[in-house]
Design a protein around this motif. Structure first.
Motif, PDB file in Angstrom:
ATOM      1  N   SER A  63      43.271  36.064  36.222  1.00  0.00           N
ATOM      2  CA  SER A  63      44.526  36.801  36.877  1.00  0.00           C
ATOM      3  C   SER A  63      44.658  36.986  38.287  1.00  0.00           C
ATOM      4  CB  SER A  63      44.429  38.214  36.074  1.00  0.00           C
ATOM      5  OG  SER A  63      43.234  38.831  36.677  1.00  0.00           O
ATOM      6  N   GLY A  64      43.530  36.503  38.839  1.00  0.00           N
ATOM      7  CA  GLY A  64      43.352  36.355  40.418  1.00  0.00           C
ATOM      8  C   GLY A  64      42.972  37.659  41.225  1.00  0.00           C
ATOM      9  N   ARG A  65      42.348  38.644  40.322  1.00  0.00           N
ATOM     10  CA  ARG A  65      41.854  39.851  40.776  1.00  0.00           C
ATOM     11  C   ARG A  65      40.304  39.549  41.466  1.00  0.00           C
ATOM     12  NH1 ARG A  65      43.353  41.347  35.734  1.00  0.00           N
ATOM     13  NH2 ARG A  65      41.150  41.931  34.834  1.00  0.00           N
ATOM     14  N   LEU A  66      40.385  38.958  42.651  1.00  0.00           N
ATOM     15  CA  LEU A  66      39.274  38.395  43.249  1.00  0.00           C
ATOM     16  C   LEU A  66      38.622  39.146  44.642  1.00  0.00           C
ATOM     17  CD1 LEU A  66      40.264  34.730  43.255  1.00  0.00           C
ATOM     18  CD2 LEU A  66      39.042  35.968  41.363  1.00  0.00           C
ATOM     19  N   ASP A  67      37.374  39.191  44.945  1.00  0.00           N
ATOM     20  CA  ASP A  67      37.106  39.857  46.102  1.00  0.00           C
ATOM     21  C   ASP A  67      35.502  39.301  45.850  1.00  0.00           C
ATOM     22  OD1 ASP A  67      35.041  42.055  45.073  1.00  0.00           O
ATOM     23  OD2 ASP A  67      36.675  42.841  44.188  1.00  0.00           O
ATOM     24  N   THR A  68      34.864  39.500  47.229  1.00  0.00           N
ATOM     25  CA  THR A  68      33.490  38.933  47.401  1.00  0.00           C
ATOM     26  C   THR A  68      32.254  39.555  46.646  1.00  0.00           C
ATOM     27  OG1 THR A  68      33.122  40.520  49.198  1.00  0.00           O
ATOM     28  CG2 THR A  68      34.000  38.306  49.980  1.00  0.00           C
ATOM     29  N   GLY A  69      32.716  40.769  45.823  1.00  0.00           N
ATOM     30  CA  GLY A  69      31.915  41.057  44.748  1.00  0.00           C
ATOM     31  C   GLY A  69      32.010  40.646  43.334  1.00  0.00           C
ATOM     32  N   TYR A  70      33.086  39.848  43.396  1.00  0.00           N
ATOM     33  CA  TYR A  70      33.370  39.400  41.932  1.00  0.00           C
ATOM     34  C   TYR A  70      32.340  38.566  41.243  1.00  0.00           C
ATOM     35  CZ  TYR A  70      35.030  36.157  38.277  1.00  0.00           C
ATOM     36  OH  TYR A  70      35.377  35.623  37.078  1.00  0.00           O
ATOM     37  N   LEU A  71      31.523  37.625  41.795  1.00  0.00           N
ATOM     38  CA  LEU A  71      30.457  37.009  40.948  1.00  0.00           C
ATOM     39  C   LEU A  71      29.341  38.048  40.487  1.00  0.00           C
ATOM     40  CD1 LEU A  71      29.904  34.373  39.833  1.00  0.00           C
ATOM     41  CD2 LEU A  71      29.015  33.515  42.220  1.00  0.00           C
ATOM     42  N   ASP A  72      28.971  38.813  41.405  1.00  0.00           N
ATOM     43  CA  ASP A  72      27.903  39.840  41.122  1.00  0.00           C
ATOM     44  C   ASP A  72      28.308  40.712  39.975  1.00  0.00           C
ATOM     45  OD1 ASP A  72      26.459  38.852  43.345  1.00  0.00           O
ATOM     46  OD2 ASP A  72      26.978  40.415  44.713  1.00  0.00           O
ATOM     47  N   ARG A  73      29.665  41.088  39.732  1.00  0.00           N
ATOM     48  CA  ARG A  73      29.897  41.701  38.882  1.00  0.00           C
ATOM     49  C   ARG A  73      29.792  40.853  37.499  1.00  0.00           C
ATOM     50  NH1 ARG A  73      33.972  43.284  42.396  1.00  0.00           N
ATOM     51  NH2 ARG A  73      35.420  42.261  41.296  1.00  0.00           N
ATOM     52  N   LEU A  74      30.198  39.510  37.433  1.00  0.00           N
ATOM     53  CA  LEU A  74      30.456  38.678  36.486  1.00  0.00           C
ATOM     54  C   LEU A  74      28.930  38.490  35.993  1.00  0.00           C
ATOM     55  CD1 LEU A  74      32.032  36.920  34.790  1.00  0.00           C
ATOM     56  CD2 LEU A  74      31.483  34.861  36.284  1.00  0.00           C
ATOM     57  N   LEU A  75      28.211  38.092  36.885  1.00  0.00           N
ATOM     58  CA  LEU A  75      26.720  37.765  36.380  1.00  0.00           C
ATOM     59  C   LEU A  75      25.718  39.100  36.130  1.00  0.00           C
ATOM     60  CD1 LEU A  75      25.742  35.437  39.599  1.00  0.00           C
ATOM     61  CD2 LEU A  75      26.447  35.027  37.144  1.00  0.00           C
ATOM     62  N   ALA A  76      26.405  40.228  36.346  1.00  0.00           N
ATOM     63  CA  ALA A  76      25.686  41.458  35.947  1.00  0.00           C
ATOM     64  C   ALA A  76      26.096  41.725  34.589  1.00  0.00           C
ATOM     65  CB  ALA A  76      26.210  42.800  36.759  1.00  0.00           C
ATOM     66  N   LYS A  77      27.152  41.086  33.978  1.00  0.00           N
ATOM     67  CA  LYS A  77      27.600  41.329  32.403  1.00  0.00           C
ATOM     68  C   LYS A  77      27.005  40.115  31.760  1.00  0.00           C
ATOM     69  CE  LYS A  77      31.915  40.703  33.403  1.00  0.00           C
ATOM     70  NZ  LYS A  77      33.463  40.762  33.225  1.00  0.00           N
ATOM     71  N   ALA A  78      26.674  40.476  30.577  1.00  0.00           N
ATOM     72  CA  ALA A  78      26.069  39.548  29.635  1.00  0.00           C
ATOM     73  C   ALA A  78      26.997  38.592  29.196  1.00  0.00           C
ATOM     74  CB  ALA A  78      25.776  40.173  28.281  1.00  0.00           C
ATOM     75  N   PRO A  79      26.808  36.978  29.313  1.00  0.00           N
ATOM     76  CA  PRO A  79      27.489  36.083  28.911  1.00  0.00           C
ATOM     77  C   PRO A  79      28.304  35.933  27.561  1.00  0.00           C
ATOM     78  CG  PRO A  79      25.339  35.109  29.029  1.00  0.00           C
ATOM     79  CD  PRO A  79      25.381  36.540  29.615  1.00  0.00           C
ATOM     80  N   SER A  80      29.516  35.866  27.670  1.00  0.00           N
ATOM     81  CA  SER A  80      30.116  35.701  26.081  1.00  0.00           C
ATOM     82  C   SER A  80      29.389  34.628  25.424  1.00  0.00           C
ATOM     83  CB  SER A  80      31.587  35.461  26.170  1.00  0.00           C
ATOM     84  OG  SER A  80      32.261  36.447  26.937  1.00  0.00           O
ATOM     85  N   ALA A  81      29.126  34.755  24.136  1.00  0.00           N
ATOM     86  CA  ALA A  81      28.799  33.881  23.140  1.00  0.00           C
ATOM     87  C   ALA A  81      29.565  32.723  23.114  1.00  0.00           C
ATOM     88  CB  ALA A  81      28.659  34.521  21.613  1.00  0.00           C
ATOM     89  N   GLU A  82      28.724  31.479  23.014  1.00  0.00           N
ATOM     90  CA  GLU A  82      29.686  30.280  23.144  1.00  0.00           C
ATOM     91  C   GLU A  82      30.286  30.021  21.469  1.00  0.00           C
ATOM     92  OE1 GLU A  82      29.990  27.417  25.007  1.00  0.00           O
ATOM     93  OE2 GLU A  82      29.016  28.490  26.636  1.00  0.00           O
ATOM     94  N   PRO A  83      31.431  29.675  21.637  1.00  0.00           N
ATOM     95  CA  PRO A  83      32.241  29.966  20.177  1.00  0.00           C
ATOM     96  C   PRO A  83      31.355  28.692  19.193  1.00  0.00           C
ATOM     97  CG  PRO A  83      33.449  28.403  21.998  1.00  0.00           C
ATOM     98  CD  PRO A  83      32.536  29.309  22.551  1.00  0.00           C
TER      99      PRO A  83
END
Length: 402
Positions: A333-353
């Motif tokens: 969706s383009g909702r980006l900032d310099t803290g985006y990747l830290d937030r993403l990595l703090a979340k558990a990765p989605s299970a592979e289909p």
């Protein structure tokens, strides 16, 4: 003759404090803070109180996140300043550190410029560089999802003003921080061609390296600002020899198998090859995978397909990280900032289909076909024979073109 800017321009813009001093004279907006190195903790406390916490300490000679410390309160300032100075001295042989206001959730956007020896300077569009880890760029794209034509024009004009203030010649990049309201501030100038320049080449149709050589040969720019047209969307993934499962530690070693992606809209800038031993002594960058499409959605789709084809055996890489980023709804969706990747990595990765048995069999057959062709590619003279195109890749690409 050196292909690049003059030593005087590099010296002026190479120090962030000297650059800020010259930008102040040129009336270029920059982040509030000091334009000289901090002399004492007392001075740092006075400036931080005046501009307000949080603040950022930065090495004047720095880059790549070295010598940078985010400070949220007065109690953290003394130890952060000592740490930043020590790291700056170790990394750059210069312990000068300055202070600036920290912009919360900023976007890191840079503008490519070209200048010849005859006074002509043009801007070639922005690059969104907000996807970062430890202040190091990981993924770049152009155009930025935030930037509209008016902001692009204003940012480009200021970038040209920065270049002229530095009496700059050849290719360079002016970097800005922007808030979500499209207010932007000068950050620094990189006096060279950057890793992420391919995305600009793809959206403008210009060969920047070729133009650098022509400029160094004394030629005028062969086009004007009005001739520069931005078409489509491009995105670059920096493929590193890093282990995503071990805090992205370097992963040196021998590349035992290399399956390379290609297809519509895909470009690879790479120096690795099967059988090469990746050393631990240098930057872990292995390759750049660049995607191009008519719009951002198509570019993301093409890159995902290419990343699914990419395999580097024998070492760990961050290829899986890019699959995760590109499939993330917030990124899409383009909702980006310099803290985006830290937030993403703090979340558990989605299970592979889950894959079907037929899908697993198809992948296994493709891998065995590649391994078999690699084992029989020599004709006994040490000369490799051309490997036939993979039918699996061809079928997948045709499917994605529908």
């Amino acid at each position: 003759k050196f292909i690049g800017p003059t030593a005087a321009s590099m010296e002026m813009m190479g120090s962030k404090t000297r650059a800020r001093q010259h930008m102040e004279i040129a009336e270029v907006p920059f982040v509030p803070g000091t334009s000289h190195g901090l002399q004492s903790v007392d001075e740092a406390e006075e400036v931080a109180t005046r501009i307000g916490y949080p603040v950022m300490l930065k090495a004047a000679a720095g880059g790549g996140g070295k010598g940078m410390r985010l400070v949220g309160s007065r109690e953290e300032l003394r130890s952060a300043l000592e740490s930043a100075r020590s790291e700056a001295q170790r990394s750059f042989g210069d312990n000068e550190v300055y202070i600036e206001k920290y912009i919360v959730n900023p976007r890191h956007i840079e503008m490519q410029i070209l200048a010849d020896e005859h006074g002509n300077t043009v801007w070639l569009g922005e690059r969104e560089c907000s996807i970062q880890r430890r202040h190091q760029k990981v993924l770049e794209e152009s155009p930025s999802p935030l930037v509209d034509p008016e902001m692009r024009r204003r940012m480009g004009e200021i970038a040209v003003r920065v270049a002229k203030a530095a009496n700059y010649c050849n290719a360079g990049t002016v970097e800005f921080l922007s808030d979500q309201e499209r207010n932007f501030y000068f950050l620094e100038m990189n006096t060279r061609l950057q890793v992420e320049h391919p995305v600009t080449e793809l959206i403008t149709g210009l060969d920047l390296v070729h133009l650098q050589i022509r400029i160094a040969a004394g030629e005028k720019l062969p086009f004007t600002q009005e001739d520069v047209q931005i078409r489509g969307h491009a995105m670059e993934c920096r493929i590193y020899a890093e282990d995503p499962d071990n805090n992205y530690f370097p992963s040196p070693g021998k590349i035992t198998l290399l399956l390379l992606p290609s297809g519509p809209g895909i470009r690879r800038d790479s120096g690795m090859y099967e059988g090469w031993t990746v050393p631990i002594d240098y930057d872990p960058l292995l390759a750049k995978l660049i995607g191009y499409g008519t719009d951002r959605k198509q570019t993301i789709g093409r890159l995902i397909r290419a990343l699914n084809e990419y395999f580097v055996g024998g070492i760990k890489t961050n290829i899986s990280l890019f699959r995760r980023i590109l499939n993330d709804p917030e990124f899409q969706s383009g909702r980006l900032d310099t803290g985006y990747l830290d937030r993403l990595l703090a979340k558990a990765p989605s299970a592979e289909p889950e894959r079907s048995d037929a899908g697993i069999a198809a992948i296994a057959a493709g891998l065995f076909a590649m391994l078999d062709s690699a084992a029989t590619s020599s004709n006994g003279t040490g000369v490799s024979q051309a490997t036939p195109a993979s039918g699996w890749k061809k079928a997948a690409r045709l499917e994605n073109l529908r």
